[in-house]
Design an enzyme around this catalytic site. Structure first.
Site, PDB file in Angstrom:
ATOM      1  N   ARG A 200       1.035  -1.323  -0.345  1.00 43.70           N
ATOM      2  CA  ARG A 200      -0.499  -0.391  -0.278  1.00 43.70           C
ATOM      3  C   ARG A 200       0.932   1.631   0.289  1.00 43.70           C
ATOM      4  O   ARG A 200       2.211   1.616   0.469  1.00 43.70           O
ATOM      5  CB  ARG A 200      -0.440   0.707   0.771  1.00 43.70           C
ATOM      6  CG  ARG A 200      -0.481  -0.097   2.874  1.00 43.70           C
ATOM      7  CD  ARG A 200      -1.205   0.522   3.479  1.00 43.70           C
ATOM      8  NE  ARG A 200      -1.270   1.193   3.676  1.00 43.70           N
ATOM      9  CZ  ARG A 200      -1.877   1.977   4.754  1.00 43.70           C
ATOM     10  NH1 ARG A 200      -1.100   2.391   5.730  1.00 43.70           N
ATOM     11  NH2 ARG A 200      -2.675   3.629   4.974  1.00 43.70           N
ATOM     12  N   ASN A 202       0.812   5.610   1.487  1.00 42.35           N
ATOM     13  CA  ASN A 202       0.729   6.086   2.320  1.00 42.35           C
ATOM     14  C   ASN A 202       0.976   7.419   2.647  1.00 42.35           C
ATOM     15  O   ASN A 202       2.610   7.500   1.790  1.00 42.35           O
ATOM     16  CB  ASN A 202       0.962   5.762   3.636  1.00 42.35           C
ATOM     17  CG  ASN A 202      -0.151   5.841   4.936  1.00 42.35           C
ATOM     18  OD1 ASN A 202      -0.854   6.907   5.033  1.00 42.35           O
ATOM     19  ND2 ASN A 202       0.604   6.021   6.369  1.00 42.35           N
TER      20      ASN A 202
END
Ligand SMILES: [Zn+2]
Lengths: 315, 164
Positions: A200, A202
């Site tokens: 992911r 961020n």
């Protein structure tokens, strides 16, 4: 060079608004590390921080050594498989020699015997990669941050968080617990299987361009938030993106979490029309509790003014 | 769970009270309610004069022997409460099966975000204020605002930079 930097930048946004979510997706290219053009500079900085502030940058609990060896093997495997021109490991049974051609370094050691290494295994291998590395161990239906090498944190303290459970670590994020996101993400990670990594991105904004945004030095770099104006935002303010990759370790059943931090000045972001429009919308819409946690509140307006001026120029 | 005031939780198998003289006063209304409802209970006294002090090993034994469905009330001075709470939790009392009520001066450790030093803060029991005030790290003199982020390994709350 600039085109390449933009092309390689892990731009994190989709859609015109941002909320916390479990935004992990399967990692296709199953490599825990990435070697970029900033390698030598960032490794130099990392090592300087590690020697100057060992407690801030490295923590491990005594029961993590087996897991650390597994990480050393796991990451070495990635380095030599995906970057055979830069890294090599010679093995003769348990007698290993790790060779870093970029740094022209060689280290021989006996695999499994930490007395033959200059640092603990995780601390050793971490000094050869740009990523920060966090090792979470699974027990009693929970994950615990039991070891980590962290030189480029986004305003958190490894020394304080070591030993904490997953939910304890995320307790300070507003809304995270109330929306049961901590529970959902914990469950998700606990169900991860070896061989199926996830990743992911961020993001946050950063006044200044320090990779080392540690909580321990916030009283220094936090001052830079006061210096942001719409005139200097393009060069001074950076979009900070962490590429986070998650791997289940098959032997110890722990989780290896690697974090590669990238910084892009807003000026470069604004040079891409699509990004400029999208990021302006996201920043303008960002709920205050998220802006607060990301530390953007005090200079959000200056940044928005800067972005809107760039948009006008482009119309 | 840590509460301000003990509350009677009805319909438990048995009630366990672990307390000292002062704590007994705090728990009295719950004990009364248990007696009134004709429910079984046990009371173990610790502290007070040294002769009638129950050693922790005995407390541990007593707690270990308890069956599921028994409800535990503990009322002690804050500094003694923490170790008993940890003991009870290790033995298997969940947050739903126990209440812990502290009294007296509460000591809180604050972990300095800058130097990692611990500063001990004393909270007076009379203090109505929930929020801890800003404090000065006694090691590096940084003004810290005390958060509710707690580390059990450090047994401390994180202190953030209070003023930039
Ligand atoms: Zn301090």
């Amino acid at each position: 060079m600039q085109v390449d930097e933009l092309r390689r930048f892990p731009y994190p946004f989709k859609g015109d608004m941002y909320r916390y979510s479990n935004n992990s997706t399967p990692l296709e290219h199953a490599c825990s590390i990435e070697v970029t053009s900033g390698y030598l500079r960032e490794i130099g900085l990392k090592r300087k921080l590690l020697s100057k502030y060992p407690e801030r940058c490295y923590q491990s609990r005594s029961h993590t050594l087996q897991g650390q060896w597994e990480i050393l093997e796991f990451v070495s495997e990635h380095l030599t498989t995906y970057h055979p021109d830069k890294f090599m490991v010679r093995k003769n049974g348990n007698e290993w020699t790790f060779i870093n051609k970029l740094l022209r370094e060689e280290q021989s050691f006996t695999f499994g015997d930490e007395t033959t290494l200059p640092f603990e295994p995780l601390d050793f291998i971490g000094r050869h990669v740009q990523e920060d590395m966090i090792f979470m161990m699974q027990r009693d239906g929970d994950l615990f941050l039991d070891a980590g090498q962290l030189c480029f944190p986004a305003n958190w303290s490894l020394a304080f968080n070591v030993g904490m459970s997953f939910k304890e670590i995320h307790q300070p994020i507003p809304g995270f617990n109330e929306e049961k996101l901590d529970e959902r993400i914990l469950k998700f990670i606990m169900q991860m299987e070896a061989g199926d990594p996830w990743w992911r991105k961020n993001w946050s904004l950063m006044a200044g361009n320090r990779l080392d945004a540690s909580i321990e030095t916030f009283d220094e770099w936090g001052q830079d938030r006061k210096k942001v104006t719409k005139e200097n935002a393009g060069e001074f303010v950076h979009l900070r993106v962490e590429v986070q990759k998650l791997f289940r370790l098959p032997l110890t059943n722990g989780i290896l979490f690697t974090i590669h931090t990238h910084l892009l000045p807003l000026k470069k972001l604004a040079s891409k029309r699509e990004w400029l429009e999208q990021f302006t919308n996201i920043l303008a819409e960002l709920p205050s509790h998220i802006a607060e946690y990301k530390g953007i509140v005090s200079y959000r307006n200056s940044v928005l003014q800067y972005l809107e001026e760039r948009l006008k120029e482009r119309r | 769970m840590n509460t301000e005031k003990a509350t009677f939780i009805p319909d438990k198998r048995k009630y366990l009270f672990l307390t000292d003289q002062k704590g007994l006063v705090i728990l009295q209304h719950v004990i009364d309610a248990v007696v009134e409802s004709n429910l079984p209970f046990e009371l173990v006294f610790i502290g007070g004069s040294s002769e009638d002090e129950t050693p922790q090993t005995d407390v541990s034994m007593w707690l270990s022997q308890q069956k599921m469905g028994n409800f535990l009330y503990v009322s002690l001075q804050w500094d003694k409460l923490d170790s008993i709470k940890r003991l009870a939790e290790d033995i298997g009392f969940s947050n739903e099966e126990a209440q812990y009520i502290g009294y007296g001066e509460k000591k809180t450790n604050v972990f300095c975000c800058r130097c990692h030093g611990i500063t001990v803060v004393r909270e007076k029991e009379t203090s109505e204020e929930k929020e801890l005030p800003e404090i000065r790290c006694k090691h590096c003199d940084l003004l810290l605002s005390v958060s509710d982020h707690y580390s059990s390994l450090r047994d401390a709350y994180l202190g953030y930079v209070a003023k930039l």
